[in-house]
Write a protein that holds these residues in place. Structure first.
Motif, mmCIF file in Angstrom:
data_model
loop_
_atom_site.group_PDB
_atom_site.id
_atom_site.type_symbol
_atom_site.label_atom_id
_atom_site.label_comp_id
_atom_site.label_asym_id
_atom_site.label_seq_id
_atom_site.Cartn_x
_atom_site.Cartn_y
_atom_site.Cartn_z
ATOM 1 N N MET A 149 32.623 90.081 7.420
ATOM 2 C CA MET A 149 32.576 91.309 8.177
ATOM 3 C C MET A 149 31.693 91.135 9.415
ATOM 4 O O MET A 149 30.585 90.625 9.327
ATOM 5 N N ALA B 122 32.679 96.143 11.984
ATOM 6 C CA ALA B 122 33.296 96.606 10.735
ATOM 7 C C ALA B 122 32.812 98.011 10.401
ATOM 8 O O ALA B 122 31.617 98.287 10.398
ATOM 9 N N GLY C 38 37.802 94.721 11.808
ATOM 10 C CA GLY C 38 37.370 95.671 10.785
ATOM 11 C C GLY C 38 37.032 97.032 11.353
ATOM 12 O O GLY C 38 36.683 97.946 10.628
#
Length: 43
Positions: A1, A5, A31
């Motif tokens: 991530m 994100a 993300g």
């Protein structure tokens, strides 16, 4: 991530520069949630 994100993004593209859909395509696997994407002409 990554750092994006879970973030919500608003993408403002420029007609003679980087277009909104190009930014959206490059960020789709980050993300982030792309809420709005547009390409405008700023004159």
């Amino acid at each position: 991530m990554g750092k994006l994100a879970g973030k919500k993004l608003i993408l403002l593209g420029e007609r003679d520069g980087v277009a909104g859909p190009a930014m959206e395509e490059s960020l789709k696997n980050s993300g982030a949630d792309i809420v709005f994407s547009v390409t405008e002409c700023f004159v």
